[in-house]
Scaffold this motif. Structure first.
Motif, mmCIF file in Angstrom:
data_model
loop_
_atom_site.group_PDB
_atom_site.id
_atom_site.type_symbol
_atom_site.label_atom_id
_atom_site.label_comp_id
_atom_site.label_asym_id
_atom_site.label_seq_id
_atom_site.Cartn_x
_atom_site.Cartn_y
_atom_site.Cartn_z
ATOM 1 N N VAL A 110 37.065 33.799 47.164
ATOM 2 C CA VAL A 110 37.044 32.560 47.587
ATOM 3 C C VAL A 110 37.755 32.378 49.124
ATOM 4 C CG1 VAL A 110 37.473 31.777 45.234
ATOM 5 C CG2 VAL A 110 39.405 32.625 46.645
ATOM 6 N N ARG A 111 38.137 31.268 49.453
ATOM 7 C CA ARG A 111 38.753 31.259 51.023
ATOM 8 C C ARG A 111 40.431 31.369 50.896
ATOM 9 N NH1 ARG A 111 36.931 28.462 55.634
ATOM 10 N NH2 ARG A 111 34.991 28.108 54.426
ATOM 11 N N THR A 112 40.611 32.204 51.713
ATOM 12 C CA THR A 112 42.054 32.961 51.576
ATOM 13 C C THR A 112 42.738 32.528 53.125
ATOM 14 O OG1 THR A 112 41.085 34.476 49.809
ATOM 15 C CG2 THR A 112 43.432 34.721 50.758
ATOM 16 N N PHE A 113 43.794 32.024 53.052
ATOM 17 C CA PHE A 113 44.367 31.750 54.451
ATOM 18 C C PHE A 113 43.433 31.144 55.279
ATOM 19 C CE2 PHE A 113 47.255 34.900 52.294
ATOM 20 C CZ PHE A 113 48.438 34.137 52.137
ATOM 21 N N GLY A 114 42.567 30.486 54.959
ATOM 22 C CA GLY A 114 41.630 29.805 55.667
ATOM 23 C C GLY A 114 40.286 30.720 56.059
ATOM 24 N N TRP A 115 40.161 31.805 55.622
ATOM 25 C CA TRP A 115 38.984 32.767 55.939
ATOM 26 C C TRP A 115 38.220 32.762 54.768
ATOM 27 C CZ3 TRP A 115 38.259 34.811 60.865
ATOM 28 C CH2 TRP A 115 39.457 34.464 61.685
ATOM 29 N N THR A 213 49.752 31.495 38.045
ATOM 30 C CA THR A 213 50.579 31.650 39.351
ATOM 31 C C THR A 213 50.953 33.030 39.679
ATOM 32 O OG1 THR A 213 51.300 29.441 38.992
ATOM 33 C CG2 THR A 213 52.451 30.644 40.444
ATOM 34 N N LYS A 214 51.655 33.748 38.509
ATOM 35 C CA LYS A 214 52.113 35.122 38.744
ATOM 36 C C LYS A 214 51.086 36.189 39.283
ATOM 37 C CE LYS A 214 54.668 38.761 36.366
ATOM 38 N NZ LYS A 214 55.362 39.062 35.064
ATOM 39 N N THR A 215 49.851 36.173 38.397
ATOM 40 C CA THR A 215 48.981 37.095 38.687
ATOM 41 C C THR A 215 48.320 36.873 40.289
ATOM 42 O OG1 THR A 215 47.131 35.955 37.576
ATOM 43 C CG2 THR A 215 48.361 37.680 36.496
ATOM 44 N N LEU A 216 48.128 35.626 40.422
ATOM 45 C CA LEU A 216 47.404 35.234 41.909
ATOM 46 C C LEU A 216 48.445 35.605 42.856
ATOM 47 C CD1 LEU A 216 45.260 33.894 43.662
ATOM 48 C CD2 LEU A 216 46.655 31.813 43.432
ATOM 49 N N ARG A 217 49.867 35.562 42.878
ATOM 50 C CA ARG A 217 50.704 36.034 43.661
ATOM 51 C C ARG A 217 50.571 37.592 43.938
ATOM 52 N NH1 ARG A 217 55.304 34.642 41.418
ATOM 53 N NH2 ARG A 217 55.077 32.598 42.274
ATOM 54 N N GLY A 218 50.646 38.202 42.525
ATOM 55 C CA GLY A 218 50.306 39.756 42.908
ATOM 56 C C GLY A 218 49.135 40.292 43.394
ATOM 57 N N ALA A 219 48.019 39.381 43.307
ATOM 58 C CA ALA A 219 46.867 39.838 43.901
ATOM 59 C C ALA A 219 47.025 39.736 45.595
ATOM 60 C CB ALA A 219 45.718 39.047 43.464
ATOM 61 N N LEU A 220 47.614 38.672 45.823
ATOM 62 C CA LEU A 220 47.706 38.539 47.379
ATOM 63 C C LEU A 220 48.622 39.359 48.073
ATOM 64 C CD1 LEU A 220 47.765 34.475 47.380
ATOM 65 C CD2 LEU A 220 45.893 35.883 48.007
ATOM 66 N N LEU A 221 49.543 39.483 47.194
ATOM 67 C CA LEU A 221 50.512 40.689 47.575
ATOM 68 C C LEU A 221 49.837 42.099 47.887
ATOM 69 C CD1 LEU A 221 53.884 39.824 45.919
ATOM 70 C CD2 LEU A 221 53.327 39.636 48.248
ATOM 71 N N SER A 222 49.011 42.320 46.889
ATOM 72 C CA SER A 222 48.284 43.631 46.798
ATOM 73 C C SER A 222 47.275 43.869 48.305
ATOM 74 C CB SER A 222 47.799 44.053 45.775
ATOM 75 O OG SER A 222 46.592 42.976 45.454
ATOM 76 N N ILE A 223 46.623 42.740 48.161
ATOM 77 C CA ILE A 223 45.380 42.620 49.345
ATOM 78 C C ILE A 223 45.498 41.297 49.857
ATOM 79 C CG2 ILE A 223 43.091 42.676 49.881
ATOM 80 C CD1 ILE A 223 42.613 44.428 47.593
ATOM 81 N N PRO A 224 46.142 40.899 50.977
ATOM 82 C CA PRO A 224 46.358 39.515 51.396
ATOM 83 C C PRO A 224 45.163 38.554 51.732
ATOM 84 C CG PRO A 224 48.105 40.958 52.347
ATOM 85 C CD PRO A 224 47.152 41.731 51.818
ATOM 86 N N SER A 225 44.196 39.397 52.129
ATOM 87 C CA SER A 225 42.994 38.808 52.315
ATOM 88 C C SER A 225 41.703 39.560 52.219
ATOM 89 C CB SER A 225 42.696 38.572 54.086
ATOM 90 O OG SER A 225 41.641 37.941 54.453
ATOM 91 N N MET A 226 40.928 39.344 50.953
ATOM 92 C CA MET A 226 39.933 40.077 50.632
ATOM 93 C C MET A 226 38.774 39.824 51.893
ATOM 94 S SD MET A 226 40.018 42.135 48.012
ATOM 95 C CE MET A 226 38.474 42.434 48.375
ATOM 96 N N THR A 227 38.760 38.622 52.434
ATOM 97 C CA THR A 227 37.730 38.779 53.302
ATOM 98 C C THR A 227 37.980 39.475 54.420
ATOM 99 O OG1 THR A 227 37.753 36.272 52.953
ATOM 100 C CG2 THR A 227 37.018 36.821 55.051
ATOM 101 N N LEU A 228 39.027 39.397 55.070
ATOM 102 C CA LEU A 228 39.344 40.475 56.116
ATOM 103 C C LEU A 228 39.074 41.987 55.977
ATOM 104 C CD1 LEU A 228 42.293 39.032 57.913
ATOM 105 C CD2 LEU A 228 39.963 38.666 58.452
#
Length: 252
Positions: A110-115, A213-228
């Motif tokens: 999905v779109r992450t931080f606009g990307w 909310t918790k698992t989403l936060r953990g995913a973003l901390l592990s890989i902030p942008s899957m797109t990049l």
């Protein structure tokens, strides 16, 4: 306390989730080349998108306002003015040659931080008995940004001809062989590219966790942008293949 209640509610009332694990690519001819990347993908029951927007902090399906993760209709298959679930079922039915029905589950990015960029999104169709009957693969290529769809009947999983140029290091005259297991706590998907012999394979091996909310936060901390990470990985591996002198097949 309220956040704990919200997370418990999501786990009990929704079927959407995160799958975390590894994507594996291996090339056999004309040169051996392999890599594994840690990734996570969203598993979203499309009929639950509005509820996730309400219950999972950091997840939104609205184009206005800021949210680190956005599931925007325009990023996916079909007319943005129509519901994605309807467009997916219509495309599945078209490729199947007869009408299909059921609940649609999305597996992808999905779109992450606009990307946003996703080389492939998967749509699983589940019937009223709880069995996944078909999978639609929506394949994109970079830098051309075109899309193509392959439908797999999960009961048959028949081979199909390659019809869409993706990697410049694979020829067009190839056959795809699918091995797809029913998604549950584990998700496994395997694709082989055959031309007289196996040239290439790609696989997903992932484990399920609830989308909160918790698992989403953990995913973003592990890989902030899957797109990049995805785009960087594509071009980095392409450079390696170029220096290995793997033949290049131009876009037809």
């Amino acid at each position: 306390m309220s956040l704990q209640k919200s997370n418990t509610s999501i786990q009990r009332q929704t079927e959407s989730a995160l799958y975390t694990g590894v994507v594996h690519h291996q090339r056999f001819v004309p040169k051996v080349h392999r890599f594994n990347y840690k990734i996570y993908l969203y598993w979203l029951k499309l009929s639950e998108i509005e509820q996730l927007d309400t219950d999972v902090k950091g997840f939104s399906n609205k184009s206005n306002g800021f949210s680190p993760v956005k599931f925007l209709r325009k990023d996916y298959l079909g007319d943005p003015a129509k519901k994605l679930e309807s467009s997916v079922i219509a495309r599945m039915s078209e490729l199947n040659g007869s009408k299909l029905s059921g609940d649609v589950y999305f597996l992808g990015q999905v779109r992450t931080f606009g990307w946003y960029f996703s080389p492939v999104n998967f749509y699983y169709l589940r019937n009223s008995e709880g069995k996944y009957t078909h999978m639609l693969a929506e394949v994109s290529n970079t830098p051309w940004n075109k899309r193509h769809h392959y439908l797999v009947d999960l009961a048959k999983q028949e081979d199909c001809d390659k019809e869409f140029h993706v990697s410049p290091f694979n020829p067009m005259d190839m056959t795809y062989q699918w091995k797809i297991k029913q998604p549950n706590e584990n998700l496994r998907l395997h694709l082989s590219c055959i031309k007289h012999e196996k040239h290439f394979e790609a696989a997903l091996n992932m484990q399920r966790q609830p989308l909160t909310t918790k698992t989403l936060r953990g995913a973003l901390l592990s890989i902030p942008s899957m797109t990049l990470k995805t785009v960087a990985g594509i071009y980095w591996q392409a450079i390696k293949l170029f220096f290995k002198r793997v033949p290049i097949y131009m876009h037809p």
